[in-house]
Design a protein around this motif. Structure first.
Motif, mmCIF file in Angstrom:
data_model
loop_
_atom_site.group_PDB
_atom_site.id
_atom_site.type_symbol
_atom_site.label_atom_id
_atom_site.label_comp_id
_atom_site.label_asym_id
_atom_site.label_seq_id
_atom_site.Cartn_x
_atom_site.Cartn_y
_atom_site.Cartn_z
ATOM 1 N N HIS A 196 5.826 -48.754 38.683
ATOM 2 C CA HIS A 196 6.414 -49.683 39.796
ATOM 3 C C HIS A 196 7.673 -49.077 40.189
ATOM 4 O O HIS A 196 8.532 -48.434 39.422
ATOM 5 N N CYS A 197 7.866 -49.335 41.560
ATOM 6 C CA CYS A 197 9.104 -48.894 42.279
ATOM 7 C C CYS A 197 9.980 -50.124 42.231
ATOM 8 O O CYS A 197 9.654 -51.228 42.638
ATOM 9 N N CYS A 212 11.605 -39.904 40.012
ATOM 10 C CA CYS A 212 12.602 -40.852 41.007
ATOM 11 C C CYS A 212 13.238 -41.761 40.178
ATOM 12 O O CYS A 212 12.696 -42.197 39.318
ATOM 13 N N GLN A 257 2.580 -40.315 43.327
ATOM 14 C CA GLN A 257 2.762 -40.701 44.510
ATOM 15 C C GLN A 257 4.039 -40.207 45.329
ATOM 16 O O GLN A 257 5.098 -39.938 44.684
ATOM 17 N N THR A 258 4.085 -40.399 46.558
ATOM 18 C CA THR A 258 5.542 -40.196 47.311
ATOM 19 C C THR A 258 5.989 -41.439 48.106
ATOM 20 O O THR A 258 5.075 -41.910 48.562
ATOM 21 N N ARG A 259 7.001 -41.636 48.154
ATOM 22 C CA ARG A 259 7.649 -42.724 49.044
ATOM 23 C C ARG A 259 8.943 -42.353 49.723
ATOM 24 O O ARG A 259 9.545 -41.287 49.364
ATOM 25 N N ASP A 260 9.159 -42.796 50.956
ATOM 26 C CA ASP A 260 10.248 -42.574 51.706
ATOM 27 C C ASP A 260 11.686 -42.754 50.969
ATOM 28 O O ASP A 260 12.753 -42.104 51.322
ATOM 29 N N ASN A 261 11.860 -43.756 50.040
ATOM 30 C CA ASN A 261 13.201 -43.986 49.363
ATOM 31 C C ASN A 261 13.431 -43.219 48.166
ATOM 32 O O ASN A 261 14.164 -43.686 47.231
ATOM 33 N N TRP A 262 12.676 -42.082 47.999
ATOM 34 C CA TRP A 262 12.702 -41.371 46.568
ATOM 35 C C TRP A 262 14.343 -40.715 46.510
ATOM 36 O O TRP A 262 14.943 -40.314 47.559
ATOM 37 N N CYS A 308 2.873 -48.200 41.854
ATOM 38 C CA CYS A 308 2.868 -47.025 42.336
ATOM 39 C C CYS A 308 2.298 -46.004 41.218
ATOM 40 O O CYS A 308 2.308 -46.439 40.073
ATOM 41 N N LYS A 343 6.978 -52.690 43.716
ATOM 42 C CA LYS A 343 5.866 -52.229 44.355
ATOM 43 C C LYS A 343 5.154 -51.155 43.027
ATOM 44 O O LYS A 343 5.823 -50.333 42.470
ATOM 45 N N CYS A 359 7.101 -40.009 42.699
ATOM 46 C CA CYS A 359 7.579 -41.169 42.190
ATOM 47 C C CYS A 359 8.149 -40.942 40.701
ATOM 48 O O CYS A 359 9.231 -41.524 40.151
#
Length: 76
Positions: free
Chosen positions: A46-47, A23, A59-64, A55, A53, A20
């Protein structure tokens, strides 16, 4: 006037990794430090995509998506 003080090196620690803090969608959270008249980084953010969201920087997210500016490709 308050200053922003960078208290950690998250982007440098995780350089080249898809987490994150590296990103383009990540927004770091800060807290007010009245003694220094500054804002200090805290361990969360937050993302912005697809919606807000909470975070943590590691942390790792799919929409990076990379926060680094990409060099334009020249056609030769």
């Amino acid at each position: 006037m308050k200053r922003y003080r960078k208290s950690s090196n998250y982007p440098e620690l995780y350089q080249g990794k898809q987490v994150c803090c590296t990103c383009t969608h990540f927004v770091q959270h800060y807290r007010s430090d009245e003694a220094r008249a500054a804002f200090v980084e805290v361990g969360c953010g937050h993302c912005r995509f697809p919606r807000l969201k909470r975070c943590s920087p590691e942390q790792t997210r799919d929409n990076w998506r990379s926060a680094e500016k990409e060099e334009p490709v020249s056609e030769s």
